[in-house]
Motif scaffolding. Sequence first.
Motif, PDB file in Angstrom:
ATOM      1  N   ASN A   1     -14.003 -56.198 -25.281  1.00 32.79           N
ATOM      2  CA  ASN A   1     -14.809 -55.666 -26.385  1.00 32.79           C
ATOM      3  C   ASN A   1     -16.288 -56.025 -26.309  1.00 32.79           C
ATOM      4  OD1 ASN A   1     -12.738 -54.244 -27.669  1.00 32.79           O
ATOM      5  ND2 ASN A   1     -12.051 -56.077 -28.774  1.00 32.79           N
TER       6      ASN A   1
ATOM      7  N   ASP B   1     -16.329 -46.968 -26.127  1.00 34.25           N
ATOM      8  CA  ASP B   1     -14.970 -46.989 -25.577  1.00 34.25           C
ATOM      9  C   ASP B   1     -14.410 -45.575 -25.462  1.00 34.25           C
ATOM     10  OD1 ASP B   1     -15.026 -49.751 -25.464  1.00 34.25           O
ATOM     11  OD2 ASP B   1     -14.119 -49.993 -27.448  1.00 34.25           O
TER      12      ASP B   1
ATOM     13  N   SER C   1     -21.066 -48.659 -31.947  1.00 37.64           N
ATOM     14  CA  SER C   1     -20.008 -49.657 -31.773  1.00 37.64           C
ATOM     15  C   SER C   1     -19.040 -49.654 -32.946  1.00 37.64           C
ATOM     16  CB  SER C   1     -20.614 -51.053 -31.599  1.00 37.64           C
ATOM     17  OG  SER C   1     -21.343 -51.449 -32.748  1.00 37.64           O
TER      18      SER C   1
ATOM     19  N   GLY D   1     -12.850 -45.506 -36.142  1.00 35.77           N
ATOM     20  CA  GLY D   1     -13.788 -46.589 -36.430  1.00 35.77           C
ATOM     21  C   GLY D   1     -14.072 -46.737 -37.907  1.00 35.77           C
TER      22      GLY D   1
ATOM     23  N   HIS E   1     -16.564 -47.055 -32.260  1.00 32.81           N
ATOM     24  CA  HIS E   1     -15.926 -47.193 -30.943  1.00 32.81           C
ATOM     25  C   HIS E   1     -16.363 -46.070 -29.997  1.00 32.81           C
ATOM     26  CE1 HIS E   1     -13.565 -50.290 -32.806  1.00 32.81           C
ATOM     27  NE2 HIS E   1     -12.966 -49.442 -33.630  1.00 32.81           N
TER      28      HIS E   1
ATOM     29  N   LYS F   1     -16.823 -56.821 -31.803  1.00 38.37           N
ATOM     30  CA  LYS F   1     -17.620 -56.284 -30.713  1.00 38.37           C
ATOM     31  C   LYS F   1     -18.810 -57.214 -30.488  1.00 38.37           C
ATOM     32  CE  LYS F   1     -16.179 -52.011 -29.414  1.00 38.37           C
ATOM     33  NZ  LYS F   1     -14.926 -51.951 -30.138  1.00 38.37           N
TER      34      LYS F   1
ATOM     35  N   PHE G   1      -9.385 -44.539 -31.359  1.00 39.61           N
ATOM     36  CA  PHE G   1     -10.808 -44.859 -31.502  1.00 39.61           C
ATOM     37  C   PHE G   1     -11.307 -44.661 -32.928  1.00 39.61           C
ATOM     38  CE2 PHE G   1     -10.185 -43.254 -27.111  1.00 39.61           C
ATOM     39  CZ  PHE G   1     -10.402 -44.455 -26.452  1.00 39.61           C
TER      40      PHE G   1
END
Length: 400
Positions: A274, A112, A106, A140, A109, A259, A138
Amino acid sequence: MSTITVDQVKTIKTLNNIAKSGLNVFNQDHYTIDNNSETPDAIMLRSFNMHSLEFDQNLKAIARAGAGVNNIPVERCTEQGIVVFNTPGANANAVKELVLTCLMASSRHLFDGITWTKALDGEGDQIPKLVEAGKKQFVGKEIKGKTLGVIGLGAIGARVANDALELDMDVIGFDPFISVDTAWNLSRNVQRAMTIEQLFANSDYITVHVPLTDNTRGMFNTETFAIMKDGVNIFNFSRGELVNEDDMGEALESGKVGKYVTDFPNAKVIKMKNVVPIPHLGASTEESEENCAIMAARQLKDFLETGNIKNSVNFPNAFLEYAGKTRVAAFHKNVPNMVGQITSAISNYNLNIADMVNRSRGEYAYTMIDIEDQVNGEVIPALEEKIGQISGIVNVRIIK
């Protein structure tokens, strides 16, 4: 009241598929697995909802191959003298691994990004170019050097905390009820939060591992979100009801919560921005199911054969070394002079007491008494009936 002997065949009923390794704990000479029985000695289950079931008076114990017992009418079992077991720690490694997996995924990301990439199906040779152009959305964060707050430092929480340290995270733990055994297993590098508000205020990521109680229900809400850092990631592998879902939806929409990873999705949660909805996979590993089944079966077997109790959620743990003597095992109200009345009933038959243990838990208690003398088989049902007539006795059995 019922009498049980070591050589009597006992019936085990299962309400879910139980790993074969667990059922193999029961010796076929002394046990039979009969899932159609209306009068089992014990029941093993996982998530089957038992609240609408009636229990035969022969039922002595229920074992949940897992930690949660919300699917079992525990209070009614207690009133009937039925011991309810669970298996704390048996699935702890499975849950820990999933928490750490989701922590990293998470933060990067990953979920996603995978969903976005799969949606490129049909773009053919353009996919590599589209991936390179789209990957920047994305970007992260690494978890190294970030702070993980762990609420609840039991079998799962302690493992998560210790392994997060190995990933070069700073770890803050909060658990006002931490056990001595857990404290010994917890790294000294886990910082202790004196209040849960301290943990909320200082954590980049928060994972919760506590049971659902009146005090913990809705513990994640608008008021507590306000204390947290902006963009905090929250992981819930304990119970969905720990989170006020309306408040969580607003916090996700505003970005206060970056998240929300939950193992308890529902119609409301999966629509939230999210959210990472996991289909209740916390303990879903082959190893975990086997560990839980074996642990539950061993606890049942020991209780049926010796009366000893370990990991009960409704009666106190009690252990008395079993030497093959006739043993009286009685559940009763936790009121004065119960033990005295039981021992008096035994002495009325000119029997000497070899050893005994008495443990209490709230309104109920459990007493085991070993009798020194050889007990005539004809005396056993009479003694059992005599003890059963004592006011406050819930259930009594004699193990011989």
